[in-house]
Every structure is written in structure tokens, then in C-alpha cells.
Design a protein around this motif. Structure first.
Motif, PDB file in Angstrom:
ATOM      1  N   ALA A 199      -1.960   2.498  -9.866  1.00 25.73           N
ATOM      2  CA  ALA A 199      -3.413   2.572  -9.726  1.00 25.73           C
ATOM      3  C   ALA A 199      -3.818   3.498  -8.582  1.00 25.73           C
ATOM      4  O   ALA A 199      -4.998   3.598  -8.258  1.00 25.73           O
ATOM      5  CB  ALA A 199      -3.982   1.171  -9.483  1.00 25.73           C
ATOM      6  N   ASN A 200      -2.838   4.151  -7.983  1.00 25.05           N
ATOM      7  CA  ASN A 200      -3.095   5.044  -6.845  1.00 25.05           C
ATOM      8  C   ASN A 200      -3.892   4.327  -5.750  1.00 25.05           C
ATOM      9  O   ASN A 200      -4.846   4.849  -5.202  1.00 25.05           O
ATOM     10  CB  ASN A 200      -3.831   6.305  -7.318  1.00 25.05           C
ATOM     11  CG  ASN A 200      -3.928   7.348  -6.211  1.00 25.05           C
ATOM     12  OD1 ASN A 200      -3.185   7.284  -5.223  1.00 25.05           O
ATOM     13  ND2 ASN A 200      -4.845   8.283  -6.354  1.00 25.05           N
ATOM     14  N   ASP A 201      -3.460   3.119  -5.429  1.00 28.60           N
ATOM     15  CA  ASP A 201      -4.167   2.294  -4.457  1.00 28.60           C
ATOM     16  C   ASP A 201      -3.253   2.110  -3.239  1.00 28.60           C
ATOM     17  O   ASP A 201      -2.555   1.094  -3.101  1.00 28.60           O
ATOM     18  CB  ASP A 201      -4.515   0.951  -5.117  1.00 28.60           C
ATOM     19  CG  ASP A 201      -5.389   0.078  -4.215  1.00 28.60           C
ATOM     20  OD1 ASP A 201      -5.488   0.353  -3.000  1.00 28.60           O
ATOM     21  OD2 ASP A 201      -5.957  -0.900  -4.740  1.00 28.60           O
ATOM     22  N   ARG A 202      -3.245   3.101  -2.369  1.00 26.20           N
ATOM     23  CA  ARG A 202      -2.310   3.100  -1.247  1.00 26.20           C
ATOM     24  C   ARG A 202      -2.576   1.940  -0.287  1.00 26.20           C
ATOM     25  O   ARG A 202      -1.648   1.313   0.227  1.00 26.20           O
ATOM     26  CB  ARG A 202      -2.405   4.442  -0.498  1.00 26.20           C
ATOM     27  CG  ARG A 202      -1.507   4.565   0.728  1.00 26.20           C
ATOM     28  CD  ARG A 202      -0.061   4.701   0.316  1.00 26.20           C
ATOM     29  NE  ARG A 202       0.882   4.437   1.385  1.00 26.20           N
ATOM     30  CZ  ARG A 202       1.564   5.369   2.040  1.00 26.20           C
ATOM     31  NH1 ARG A 202       1.413   6.638   1.741  1.00 26.20           N
ATOM     32  NH2 ARG A 202       2.428   5.044   2.983  1.00 26.20           N
ATOM     33  N   ALA A 203      -3.845   1.655  -0.044  1.00 27.81           N
ATOM     34  CA  ALA A 203      -4.171   0.612   0.934  1.00 27.81           C
ATOM     35  C   ALA A 203      -3.618  -0.738   0.474  1.00 27.81           C
ATOM     36  O   ALA A 203      -3.018  -1.480   1.264  1.00 27.81           O
ATOM     37  CB  ALA A 203      -5.678   0.540   1.128  1.00 27.81           C
ATOM     38  N   THR A 204      -3.788  -1.036  -0.808  1.00 33.97           N
ATOM     39  CA  THR A 204      -3.265  -2.313  -1.310  1.00 33.97           C
ATOM     40  C   THR A 204      -1.740  -2.299  -1.322  1.00 33.97           C
ATOM     41  O   THR A 204      -1.091  -3.295  -0.992  1.00 33.97           O
ATOM     42  CB  THR A 204      -3.819  -2.595  -2.715  1.00 33.97           C
ATOM     43  OG1 THR A 204      -5.242  -2.607  -2.638  1.00 33.97           O
ATOM     44  CG2 THR A 204      -3.334  -3.928  -3.239  1.00 33.97           C
ATOM     45  N   PHE A 205      -1.168  -1.142  -1.689  1.00 33.00           N
ATOM     46  CA  PHE A 205       0.286  -1.038  -1.690  1.00 33.00           C
ATOM     47  C   PHE A 205       0.836  -1.358  -0.301  1.00 33.00           C
ATOM     48  O   PHE A 205       1.789  -2.117  -0.160  1.00 33.00           O
ATOM     49  CB  PHE A 205       0.734   0.366  -2.108  1.00 33.00           C
ATOM     50  CG  PHE A 205       2.229   0.514  -2.145  1.00 33.00           C
ATOM     51  CD1 PHE A 205       2.946   0.217  -3.295  1.00 33.00           C
ATOM     52  CD2 PHE A 205       2.942   0.908  -1.016  1.00 33.00           C
ATOM     53  CE1 PHE A 205       4.327   0.323  -3.328  1.00 33.00           C
ATOM     54  CE2 PHE A 205       4.321   1.015  -1.032  1.00 33.00           C
ATOM     55  CZ  PHE A 205       5.016   0.723  -2.192  1.00 33.00           C
ATOM     56  N   ASP A 206       0.240  -0.797   0.725  1.00 29.83           N
ATOM     57  CA  ASP A 206       0.720  -1.037   2.093  1.00 29.83           C
ATOM     58  C   ASP A 206       0.620  -2.511   2.475  1.00 29.83           C
ATOM     59  O   ASP A 206       1.493  -3.061   3.145  1.00 29.83           O
ATOM     60  CB  ASP A 206      -0.047  -0.160   3.090  1.00 29.83           C
ATOM     61  CG  ASP A 206       0.375   1.305   2.995  1.00 29.83           C
ATOM     62  OD1 ASP A 206       1.459   1.572   2.440  1.00 29.83           O
ATOM     63  OD2 ASP A 206      -0.377   2.180   3.460  1.00 29.83           O
ATOM     64  N   ARG A 207      -0.467  -3.149   2.051  1.00 31.85           N
ATOM     65  CA  ARG A 207      -0.591  -4.587   2.305  1.00 31.85           C
ATOM     66  C   ARG A 207       0.547  -5.362   1.637  1.00 31.85           C
ATOM     67  O   ARG A 207       1.160  -6.250   2.229  1.00 31.85           O
ATOM     68  CB  ARG A 207      -1.927  -5.115   1.766  1.00 31.85           C
ATOM     69  CG  ARG A 207      -3.130  -4.812   2.628  1.00 31.85           C
ATOM     70  CD  ARG A 207      -3.193  -5.725   3.847  1.00 31.85           C
ATOM     71  NE  ARG A 207      -4.109  -5.193   4.842  1.00 31.85           N
ATOM     72  CZ  ARG A 207      -5.381  -5.573   4.959  1.00 31.85           C
ATOM     73  NH1 ARG A 207      -5.864  -6.513   4.173  1.00 31.85           N
ATOM     74  NH2 ARG A 207      -6.148  -5.025   5.865  1.00 31.85           N
ATOM     75  N   LEU A 208       0.791  -5.020   0.372  1.00 28.94           N
ATOM     76  CA  LEU A 208       1.813  -5.741  -0.400  1.00 28.94           C
ATOM     77  C   LEU A 208       3.194  -5.563   0.218  1.00 28.94           C
ATOM     78  O   LEU A 208       3.938  -6.522   0.408  1.00 28.94           O
ATOM     79  CB  LEU A 208       1.825  -5.218  -1.845  1.00 28.94           C
ATOM     80  CG  LEU A 208       0.630  -5.617  -2.709  1.00 28.94           C
ATOM     81  CD1 LEU A 208       0.512  -4.691  -3.916  1.00 28.94           C
ATOM     82  CD2 LEU A 208       0.751  -7.071  -3.166  1.00 28.94           C
ATOM     83  N   TRP A 209       3.529  -4.328   0.531  1.00 27.08           N
ATOM     84  CA  TRP A 209       4.862  -4.042   1.090  1.00 27.08           C
ATOM     85  C   TRP A 209       4.970  -4.635   2.496  1.00 27.08           C
ATOM     86  O   TRP A 209       5.989  -5.207   2.875  1.00 27.08           O
ATOM     87  CB  TRP A 209       5.105  -2.541   1.059  1.00 27.08           C
ATOM     88  CG  TRP A 209       6.307  -2.041   1.823  1.00 27.08           C
ATOM     89  CD1 TRP A 209       6.343  -0.998   2.679  1.00 27.08           C
ATOM     90  CD2 TRP A 209       7.656  -2.543   1.771  1.00 27.08           C
ATOM     91  NE1 TRP A 209       7.613  -0.813   3.182  1.00 27.08           N
ATOM     92  CE2 TRP A 209       8.446  -1.753   2.641  1.00 27.08           C
ATOM     93  CE3 TRP A 209       8.283  -3.594   1.097  1.00 27.08           C
ATOM     94  CZ2 TRP A 209       9.799  -1.971   2.843  1.00 27.08           C
ATOM     95  CZ3 TRP A 209       9.642  -3.824   1.305  1.00 27.08           C
ATOM     96  CH2 TRP A 209      10.386  -3.009   2.166  1.00 27.08           C
ATOM     97  N   GLY A 210       3.889  -4.534   3.270  1.00 25.94           N
ATOM     98  CA  GLY A 210       3.886  -5.106   4.617  1.00 25.94           C
ATOM     99  C   GLY A 210       4.137  -6.606   4.575  1.00 25.94           C
ATOM    100  O   GLY A 210       4.940  -7.132   5.354  1.00 25.94           O
ATOM    101  N   TRP A 211       3.491  -7.287   3.635  1.00 16.79           N
ATOM    102  CA  TRP A 211       3.701  -8.735   3.530  1.00 16.79           C
ATOM    103  C   TRP A 211       5.114  -9.040   3.070  1.00 16.79           C
ATOM    104  O   TRP A 211       5.778  -9.934   3.596  1.00 16.79           O
ATOM    105  CB  TRP A 211       2.689  -9.362   2.543  1.00 16.79           C
ATOM    106  CG  TRP A 211       2.780 -10.855   2.554  1.00 16.79           C
ATOM    107  CD1 TRP A 211       2.071 -11.718   3.341  1.00 16.79           C
ATOM    108  CD2 TRP A 211       3.688 -11.667   1.774  1.00 16.79           C
ATOM    109  NE1 TRP A 211       2.475 -13.012   3.099  1.00 16.79           N
ATOM    110  CE2 TRP A 211       3.460 -13.011   2.147  1.00 16.79           C
ATOM    111  CE3 TRP A 211       4.658 -11.380   0.818  1.00 16.79           C
ATOM    112  CZ2 TRP A 211       4.161 -14.073   1.574  1.00 16.79           C
ATOM    113  CZ3 TRP A 211       5.367 -12.448   0.255  1.00 16.79           C
ATOM    114  CH2 TRP A 211       5.119 -13.768   0.635  1.00 16.79           C
ATOM    115  N   THR A 212       5.564  -8.284   2.091  1.00 19.24           N
ATOM    116  CA  THR A 212       6.876  -8.539   1.488  1.00 19.24           C
ATOM    117  C   THR A 212       7.981  -8.434   2.530  1.00 19.24           C
ATOM    118  O   THR A 212       8.819  -9.324   2.668  1.00 19.24           O
ATOM    119  CB  THR A 212       7.143  -7.540   0.347  1.00 19.24           C
ATOM    120  OG1 THR A 212       6.083  -7.622  -0.592  1.00 19.24           O
ATOM    121  CG2 THR A 212       8.463  -7.840  -0.342  1.00 19.24           C
TER     122      THR A 212
END
Lengths: 691, 383
Positions: free
Chosen positions: B101-114
Motif C-alpha cells: 500500500a506504499n504506507d511507509r509510516a505504518t510499515f515502520d510502526r509494524l516493524w518497530g513493534w515486531t
């Protein structure tokens, strides 16, 4: 199953079809409209020649129904009658095809079809020659194959080739190479081999044969190529070895097979020698690199070093540099390895990883060695730019063990955000305690209750004597050089020599103390200590804490550029948390909790297992048959260092390596508590998972 | 196993040919090829070329709805049907969707949490289960190989799409560790992907090794060479396909979720329901998403998909009987995708617009099926 089934079916069908009159194959359309009994009809005399004039007439008018009727009539009269091959073909006096062939030659196939269509409309009964139609079909099939090839659609090529055996068998050699490659790439190895074999069987041209062998080497495992070589040499018409011109390629493929663990046989020294000479002569980095990797694999590191160096000198790429760095590491030239990995970190991520892992061992030594400020600075820069938890914990331990607790906190915070394994969170908690951040430390201990025994042990100490920490003594102030503040991070100061001396002094004292303490005093002390511990943890353990680790840090470059970057849009709130539980539950893979000896019981795990795992997951060997367990690792993996370097270390140095771990006491170093004997017999196989 | 299936094949051939001969009228004899082609179906010609995931999801509304329902502010993906726990697999799925979805901000949140919450093992793999209601929240030190694969794949795609070195480094570390710790590369049945580091090998279970074919995430295997080219990912794909055939007694049998390979004979694993259920239902999705597999690989899934389009059943693989129904309509999207990809079936109207009230698992699979269609089967979406 489907593959064999389909192959069998196609074979059977091919047999059936080939028994049918060949004329029917000359014209695809006719196959559908004319039905002919197979050759099974039996022998018939050739005395009378059937009159096929009417048949030809109807065919020229394209009156298929009449053709069929006339054919049936002739068949009744002459059971062996077969329609003439040129039934629908052109005859003398037909419209000139030259223009059509020109279009064909110019690859204007759409236009060609259009003209054929138009002409057939204008001239009912006219058909292009069978030759043109066959070649047109072949060209179109060829185009289709190469269109698939351009898109990398190997499965499509393979199924196309299977479905059009006629084409596959009669295609030009380039198409056949492509088909063979498609079979090979889609795992249909025997089909691929068959195609190559048929090329050798039907081609005497030595250039084609050589090229075919090269293609086969690129597509197949060398084991299969070796068999093909034997086969091809049988059909060779040359007096000499016709594959001598590709001997180097053959050796190269054999080396690759060795490197991939696909070949057990040794390559003869003469053959290798020839390849080495060739590689040196060509000065091509990839050839030299291949020699180097083979030497590395054979653990001839001295030779590998020379070869990798030569490859680099002649323009070798980052992967060659990776090999060079590993060779240097294997020779215990770690400092040089670090330089190479650092210099080549940008083009290949493997080198960045190797750089971080190489220095980690030095950084995490209990008594940290002196490291040049510049080396520390660049390590810190790479760590923060790549958001490496591995690098951050290394810097954290280095700072902690050299009494730089603020710096240690900076790096441990990041390490815990990026890779919160037990040893790292432990280091973070130790640091927080040093900084008198007891509340934060307690929060972490409680958060990881049930998961990280080392943390809980800080409240429930084991019965072993631990020597004092050098930073508690007067040398602490002299333990390190100045830290350097950079934009966005801080570099630890280098550790000083005073640390090691102090550590040795404390060790000697500790040994004396151990030896002079009488046993009875120990037992009495233990009982007293139990009371003391229970009293001390009151209000600290267990306490309710947030379940999640809230630490987050961006890599430096991103943090800088994204200072004003948007927060994610449209996420949901966490569900309202219930009351935080105070009783930890068992976690499969985790050993006993030190608090258990003091009566803090655990609830069963999610899958109802009640006992601790011993040895814990962190000390278990990976499953038998994995690379990790077999130690057949990719040589590019850092863990090989023990195997490579360990053998060369002196006894004293080896001891140093064994103890050079942080934290001080590792799992497995101490036996599990005696009252948990039952735990020891627990099988770990209960750890299963379901959705 | 191979010999046995060859025998079955030969039998099938005899039957097919016999049938053709017996039914053929005396004069107008039918072409056996046509007859047999109809019997086994024409070869499937799927598109397996490599496609980048970044930016491939063309349904911004569906992604917005998904985020709002399942991704918490901190980056945790919430399993709404399962006590609000989280899985490594769910983190991986959402990370993939965020790149798509080209959603970098959400991706960073997801990876940061993971990484902050699940990378608690002392290797580069990811603990598979997180339950914030418990102390500690990580419920198991074991990994789940599909979760690791999905996360590594998402990181690799993100690294490529956003040209990001830290993500590439993280992707490589996980991918290499996975290949070293849970893959048995040289077995009689090929490259086995164990479901986790602990508990599934021959030394752990009497019926081991045990595999879960839905952990062979085919589209991930096709892309991980970008970060770990030295690993034989193609070999894993081939073994996954081979196991799919080896694990069923007849060509129409659906695979069980968990398959035991003791003695190199495949059968449903002990201690698990011998069912085609929530795990195995992902196999046809992954096949189609990667564009791999032949008609025979899809045959049982196609039959299953066409049998009950609206409400696909959970099936007892031994008896072939339906033993329940999948919860959530999202599973039907996999059935619809398979029907379209293999048989040209029409997709239902709501395929491109996932329902808003689905739970995490079916909703995720639905969005993934939509993404797979958008990446590889635009013709399915056209009608």
C-alpha cells in the motif's frame, strides 16, 4: 504424479498420432474435419490406384463435407487409401506466393495472416502452400516461446513445449536450448536432459555441440551434465575430445558444484592447476574468485587469501571482498578483516553485517580491550545508521564494562528497541541500576518475569559467589577515555588498561575468599539470605507493569530526514487492557525462574505445560539436519569463527574466548537448581503450536 | 511414493485410453489427445515471473479499513477473534500489506513493534505468540517459520521499494538464520521447512519430521534471493510442490494442515486434527500468488472451491467429509481466486471490497487474495 501422468499420456498420444496418415499432419485444420481410420486397417494391395480427382476437386473448392463423403467412398473401395499429402496444397499455376514469403521473411506475420484471409475470401478454394503454413506456424510458436522467455515465464515455456511436441522436436536449436532451460528451471530435469540429448543426436556441427554443452552446464546440475558429457562423446564424430575447447567451462562448473555441495568427487589436481593458470592468465576477478572460494572451502586459507587478493586487485566486486574478509577472519587477521568489511559495506549488505559482527566479540568482552577512538566512532556510525540491535548491544556492553554508564544507557536503549534478547535487556537493567533508575529497572524485571531468568535473578540471587565489579573500585574514573558526542549519537571512550589490572586483582582476592569461607558458615548464610531476599523484594516483585516494550528508535538517517515525517494515519487504539496479571506463566523454551526457589509459582503455559524447559531454547542445538546443527554453514556466516579461529588459539587465549561473553554467567555455565531435578527429565517435544 | 504414484498414473492412462477406444464410434473415431486433455485438463499456464510487491495494492480504502480494525497505534496487529493476541505471522502479513500500500509510516510502526516485542530469542528469529493479557506477554520462545518468512519477505520488499539499507540488513539476517536453523535441505523428500526450531523434527516426535505445507510461503520463496542469494529457495518451492502431491492418497484429496513424514511416508500428523482447515487453506492462495503449480496441484483446491462457493467447508482429509465451516467470509475469497485462476470462474462482486465486519484472519486472507489478484491476475478483476 501429474508430471509422470502427463508424460505418459503424451507419449502414448504421440505414438497414436504418428500411426495416423502423415498427410493429416501437413494441414492442421484438416485434422479436425477429416476422420481417418488408423493404419491398423491391415495390408491391402496396391494393384489398383484409386482415382482421387474428385477428392482433389472438392478440396480445391474447400468443400469439406464433400471431401469427407468422397474420402469415405474411396475408403470403402480401397481400405488402405490415404489422402494425398498435397490435397490442400498448392499446385502449379497457383497464385504466386513470393509476396507472402517476403512478409514471412520480414516477420510481418499479422499482415501475412491478413493477406491470406483476404485472398481466400477473394479466391474460394485457394490455400497457401503447406510449406508456408508449416513454417508460419513454427515461426509463431517460436515467437511465443521467446515472448515467454523475455518475461521469464519458464513454466509457460515448459508446458508449451510439452503440449506441442511436434514443434519441440523440430524446432531450431535456439528454441530447443530455451525449452531445455525452461524444463531445467522448472525442475523437470529428465525432460531437459532429453532435449539436450536429442540436440546432440541430431547435430554434427561442432559449434552447436559445444554451445549446447555450455547451455547444459548453465542449466543443469553438474552431476547431470557429467552424464550428458559421456552420452555426447559417444555420438561424437571427432577424433579428439570435441569438448576440449570448453574444458575450462567444465572445470568451472565442477568447482561450482563443489562449492554448492553437489559434488563429492575430488577434481583432479591437474585439472584444477589448469584452471588456476587460466584464471591467473585472464585476470578476471570472477575466475580468480572461484579459485579463491574453492580454496576457502577446503580450508586452505593461505592460498585463498592470495587468490582473493588477486581477484580484488583485478576489479573484484563486493562479494569477492566478502570472501577476502572471511578469509582474513579465518586466519585470525581480524583487524584486516574489519577494514575490508567496512570498506565494502555499502555495495553489499553482507559486508555491513560482517563488519558489525566482527567487532562485536571484542566489544562484549568482560574486560573490554582498548579500541582506537576512530574504530569505535565508525562502528557507532554504522550501528546507528543501520539500526542494528547487534551493534548497539556491543557498544552498550563496551561502555558498561568500561564504567561509562550514560553511554551504555544510550546504546542499550536502542539495543532493547531493536533486538531485545535476554542478555541485552539484562545489560540494560544493570546499566539502569548503576544509574539509580531503580523504577525503570524494576519495570523491566517484572515485564520479563517468566521469560528472562537472568533479569529475575537480579532480585533473587543464586547461591554462587560473584566477584566485585571493577567499576565499583577506585579505578572507575580511569577506566576509559572520553566519550565523543556526535549529532544524534555518542561514541564510547576507549577502555583503559587499568580495568584489566583491577579485574585480575579482584579475581585473586575472590579466589582467596572462596577458599577460606567454611561450609557451615555458607549454609547459615543461605538461610539468612533467603529471609533477606524475600524482605527485599516486597513491593518490587511481582508488580503490575505494561506488557509491551515501548522503546522505538529510527535509524539515524531516517530519524534526521523524517524529523517532520507524518505519523501513520488511521490506526486503531489498543484494546483496553485488563488488570495486569501478577503471576507469570510458563513460557515453553524458557528455563526455571530464580523466583521459583523462593516460592513464587508459575501458572501453566499457553499449551498447558507446567514445567520449565531445560536446557532452555537458547542452549538447544538446532534441529538435526539443519546447516546450523551440521556446521555445514554457509562459510559467509560469522558463527564459523569458532571453528576457524578456535583451533589456532593457545590454551590461554581459548580460555579468554570462552569467558569473553556478556553477561558474565551464561546459561549452562551453572547447573539448574538442585530442587528442580524433575525439570531435567522434561522432554521438550511438548512445544507444539496450533493456530 | 514416487513409484506408487507412477503406478497410479499408469493405471489412469490405461483407463483413459480404454475409455477412449470403447466409446469411440466405429467410423468417427475421436482423437485420443482431445479426450485425454479433457480428462486431465489442459496444462495450466500461470504467470510466475517475479513481481515487486511495493505499491502493488490498488485498494486504498480496503487498506484504510484494515488498519483501522486490526493495527494498533504502536504497530501491533490484533487477532480480533482470538483474545486480541498477536502472531509473528500477523505482523508479517500487515508489513507486506503496508509495503504493497506504499504506507511507509505504518510499515515502520509494524516493524518497530515486531522487533521490540517479538525478537526476544537469542537468534535472529521471531517469537511467534504475544498475548498482552499475560505475564510475560511473549507466550512461547519458539518461532513459527512462516512468520519469519513473511517478515523477512516484507523487509526485503520494503528494502527494495524504499531503497533502505537497514531493512535490507534485517531481512538478510532473518532469511539466513531461517535457512540455517529450520530447513533440512538434503532429505529424501527434498528441502523440508520445519514449522519451528523446536518440536517438529524426527528427534522431537515419533512421527517426525512434521511439516505444515502452508508454511511454504511460495511468493516469499520466490523473492528472498534478493537478500540471501546463496540459499536454495527454489529448492524449497519445488519440495513444497512435491510434498503437495506426495501427501495425498488420491489426486483429489485435500492436504491436512499438519503432515507427518516419518519413514518418508506422508500422513496426517499425530496430535492434530487430520483436517484441511485454517492452515492448509492458505496453500492455494500462496500457489496462486506466486503463480506456481500445475493443474494437478490445484485440482483438489479447485474442486473444494467449486463445491461450496459461498461457505467453503473444513474437510476431514481421510474421509473426504465436511466437518465444519470456516468462520468468516474472507476464506471464500481464496476459493473465488482459485476458481478464477484455474478455471476462469467469475469473482464475486464483493471480492474487491472486503467486508468491514470480518475478524483478523479471514479479513487478512481476503486482502491478500485481492493483492494477489491485483499483482498477477488482472483478467480476474476485469470481469
Amino acid at each position: 504424479m501429474s508430471r509422470q501422468l502427463r508424460a505418459l499420456l503424451l507419449t502414448a498420444c504421440a505414438a497414436t498420432s504418428s500411426a495416423a496418415p502423415s498427410a493429416l499432419h501437413a494441414e492442421g485444420a484438416a485434422r479436425q474435419s477429416i476422420v481417418v481410420a488408423s493404419a491398423a486397417a491391415g495390408a491391402t494391395s496396391e494393384r489398383e490406384k484409386p482415382d482421387d480427382l474428385a477428392l482433389r476437386y472438392y478440396a480445391s473448392l474447400d468443400q469439406r463435407a464433400r471431401v469427407r463423403a468422397e474420402f469415405s467412398r474411396l475408403r470403402r473401395l480401397y481400405p488402405n487409401f490415404e489422402p494425398p499429402a498435397d490435397l490442400y496444397g498448392p499446385r502449379r499455376g497457383d497464385v504466386d506466393e513470393a509476396g507472402l514469403w517476403e512478409l514471412f521473411a520480414a516477420d510481418k506475420l499479422d499482415e501475412l495472416h491478413e493477406i491470406i484471409r483476404a485472398r481466400r475470401k477473394d479466391m474460394p478454394g485457394w490455400r497457401p502452400s503447406a510449406d508456408l503454413m508449416r513454417k508460419l506456424e513454427q515461426k509463431e510458436q517460436r515467437n511465443k516461446i521467446f515472448a515467454f522467455w523475455r518475461e521469464g515465464r519458464w513454466l509457460d515455456i515448459a508446458s508449451f513445449a510439452r503440449d506441442s511436441r511436434f514443434f519441440a522436436a523440430n524446432a531450431d536449436v535456439e528454441s530447443q536450448w530455451t525449452i531445455a532451460e525452461a524444463f531445467a528451471r522448472t525442475g523437470q530435469i529428465s525432460e531437459a536432459i532429453d532435449v539436450y540429448k536429442s540436440i546432440f543426436a541430431s547435430n554434427e556441427d561442432k559449434h552447436i555441440r559445444l554451445a549446447t554443452m555450455q547451455k547444459a552446464m548453465a542449466a543443469l546440475h553438474m552431476g547431470d551434465v557429467e552424464a550428458l558429457l559421456v552420452e555426447a562423446r559417444k555420438s561424437s564424430k571427432e577424433p579428439e575430445d570435441e569438448f576440449a575447447p570448453v574444458a575450462i567451462d567444465i572445470t568451472r562448473a565442477r568447482i561450482v558444484a563443489v562449492l554448492r555441495d553437489e559434488r563429492k568427487d575430488e577434481i583432479s589436481p591437474q585439472e584444477l592447476q589448469r584452471f588456476e593458470s587460466f584464471a591467473k592468465l585472464t585476470r578476471e576477478p570472477q575466475q580468480l574468485g572461484l579459485v579463491a572460494w574453492l580454496q576457502y572451502k577446503r580450508r586452505d586459507f593461505r592460498a585463498a587469501l592470495e587468490s582473493f587478493k588477486a581477484a580484488i586487485e583485478h576489479g573484484g566486486d563486493a562479494m569477492i571482498a566478502h570472501g577476502l574478509a572471511h578469509t582474513l577472519r579465518a586466519l585470525d587477521l581480524r583487524r584486516e578483516a574489519e577494514e575490508v568489511a567496512y570498506a565494502w559495506r555499502a555495495p553489499l549488505v553482507n559486508n555491513g553485517i560482517l563488519f558489525l559482527d566482527l567487532l562485536e566479540r571484542d566489544l562484549t568482552q568482560e574486560t573490554p580491550p582498548y579500541l582506537e577512538p576512530a574504530r569505535l566512532a565508525r562502528y557507532a556510525a554504522v550501528t546507528i545508521e543501520s539500526a542494528s540491535g547487534e551493534g548497539a548491544q556491543g557498544l552498550g556492553w563496551y561502555a558498561y564494562n568500561s564504567c561509562q554508564f550514560d553511554v551504555a544507557r544510550f546504546w542499550f536503549e536502542r539495543a532493547v528497541a531493536w533486538f531485545p534478547k535476554e542478555a541485552t535487556v539484562y545489560g540494560y537493567v544493570l546499566t539502569l541500576k548503576r544509574l539509580r533508575q531503580d523504577k525503570e529497572a524494576l519495570e523491566l524485571i517484572n515485564r520479563y518475569d517468566g521469560l528472562f531468568p537472568k533479569l529475575v535473578e537480579l532480585l533473587f540471587p543464586d547461591d554462587y559467589y560473584h566477584p566485585p565489579f571493577p567499576c565499583d573500585s577506585r579505578i572507575a574514573a580511569k577506566a576509559h577515555g572520553p566519550a565523543v558526542k556526535m549529532a544524534g549519537y555518542v561514541v564510547p571512550g576507549p577502555a583503559g588498561p587499568a580495568l584489566a589490572a583491577e579485574r585480575d586483582r579482584l579475581r585473586v582476592e575472590a579466589d582467596k575468599k572462596e577458599a577460606t569461607t567454611p561450609d557451615a558458615a555458607k549454609v547459615a548464610a543461605q538461610a539468612q539470605q533467603r529471609e533477606r531476599v524475600l524482605k527485599a523484594v516486597r513491593g518490587k516483585f511481582p508488580i503490575a507493569v505494561a506488557a509491551e516494550n515501548p522503546l522505538r528508535f529510527q535509524p539515524l538517517a531516517q530519524a534526521r530526514s523524517a524529523a517532520g515525517s507524518p505519523a501513520p494515519v488511521g490506526l486503531r487504539a489498543e484494546p483496553q487492557p485488563g488488570k495486569a496479571p501478577l503471576v507469570a506463566r510458563r513460557v515453553p523454551g524458557v528455563g526455571p525462574m530464580p523466583s521459583e526457589r523462593y516460592g513464587f509459582l508459575l501458572s501453566p503455559s499457553w499449551n498447558a505445560v507446567d514445567l520449565a524447559t531445560w536446557p532452555p531454547a537458547s542452549e538447544q542445538v538446532a534441529p538435526v539436519g539443519t546447516q546450523w546443527a551440521n556446521q555445514e554453514a554457509d562459510p559467509a556466516w560469522i558463527g564459523q569463527q569458532k571453528a576457524d579461529a578456535g583451533a589456532k588459539l593457545t590454551a590461554g587465549a581459548a580460555e579468554h574466548v570462552a569467558t569473553a561473553m556478556a553477561p558474565r554467567t551464561r546459561y549452562g555455565a551453572a547447573p539448574p537448581p538442585p530442587n528442580l531435578a524433575a525439570v531435567l527429565s522434561l522432554p521438550t517435544s511438548k512445544q507444539s503450536q496450533t493456530r | 511414493m514416487r513409484i506408487a504414484s507412477l503406478a497410479v498414473a499408469a493405471l489412469g492412462l490405461a483407463v483413459a485410453l480404454g475409455l477412449a477406444v470403447a466409446l469411440a464410434p466405429a467410423v468417427t473415431r475421436a482423437e485420443p489427445i482431445a479426450e485425454i486433455s479433457a480428462a486431465i485438463g489442459v496444462p495450466l499456464s500461470l504467470d510466475a515471473h517475479k513481481i515487486k510487491l511495493g505499491g502493488a495494492l490498488k485498494s486504498p480504502e480496503a487498506w484504510m479499513a484494515y488498519k483501522k480494525r486490526f493495527i494498533a497505534e504502536q504497530g501491533r496487529v490484533i487477532d480480533t477473534a482470538n483474545d486480541h493476541v498477536s502472531h509473528s505471522e500477523g505482523q508479517g502479513y500487515a508489513m507486506l500489506l503496508a509495503v504493497a500500500a506504499n504506507d511507509r509510516a505504518t510499515f515502520d510502526r509494524l516493524w518497530g513493534w515486531t522487533r521490540a516485542n517479538l525478537m526476544v530469542r537469542n537468534d535472529e528469529l521471531v517469537a511467534w505468540r504475544f498475548d498482552p493479557q499475560h505475564r510475560p506477554a511473549v507466550g512461547d520462545m519458539n518461532n513459527a517459520s512462516d512468520g519469519d518468512l513473511l517478515i523477512a519477505w516484507a523487509l526485503a520488499e520494503a528494502a527494495e521499494y524504499w531503497d533502505d539499507l537497514p531493512l535490507r540488513m534485517a531481512a538478510r539476517r532473518i532469511a539466513v538464520e531461517l535457512s540455517r536453523k529450520v530447513v533440512l535441505f538434503k532429505t529424501k523428500m527434498g528441502a523440508l521447512l520445519l514449522p519451528a526450531v523446536a518440536g517438529f523434527n524426527a528427534s522431537d516426535r515419533s512421527d517426525g519430521p512434521v511439516v505444515n505445507l502452508s508454511y511454504y510461503v511460495f511468493p516469499a520463496l520466490a523473492r528472498l534471493d534478493s537478500v540471501a542469494p546463496e540459499v536454495d529457495w527454489a529448492g524449497l518451492t519445488q519440495t513444497g510442490l512435491d510434498l503437495l502431491e506426495a501427501s495425498r492418497p488420491t489426486p483429489q484429496t485435500l492436504p491436512a494442515d499438519w503432515i507427518a513424514l516419518e519413514g518418508w511416508r506422508a500422513r496426517p500428523a499425530e496430535g492434530f486434527a487430520p483436517e484441511f482447515a485454517y492452515n492448509a487453506v492458505r496453500i492455494p492462495l500462496y500457489l496462486a500468488w506466486a503463480g506456481v503449480g500445475e493443474r494437478a496441484h490445484y485440482a483438489p483446491f479447485l474442486a473444494w472451491a467449486q463445491r461450496a462457493k459461498e461457505a467453503p467447508p473444513i474437510v476431514d482429509v481421510a474421509s473426504g467429509k465436511d466437518v465444519g465451516q470456516f468462520g468468516g467470509g474472507g476464506i471464500a475469497s481464496i476459493a473465488a481466486l482459485v476458481s478464477c485462476v484455474v478455471d476462469g470462474g467469475k469473482l464475486p462482486a464483493d471480492f474487491a471490497a472486503p467486508r468491514a465486519n470480518e475478524d483478523y484472519y479471514p479479513a487478512t486472507l481476503h486482502l491478500l487474495a485481492l493483492l494477489a489478484a491485483q499483482m498477477r491476475y488482472s483478467s480476474c478483476l476485469a470481469n
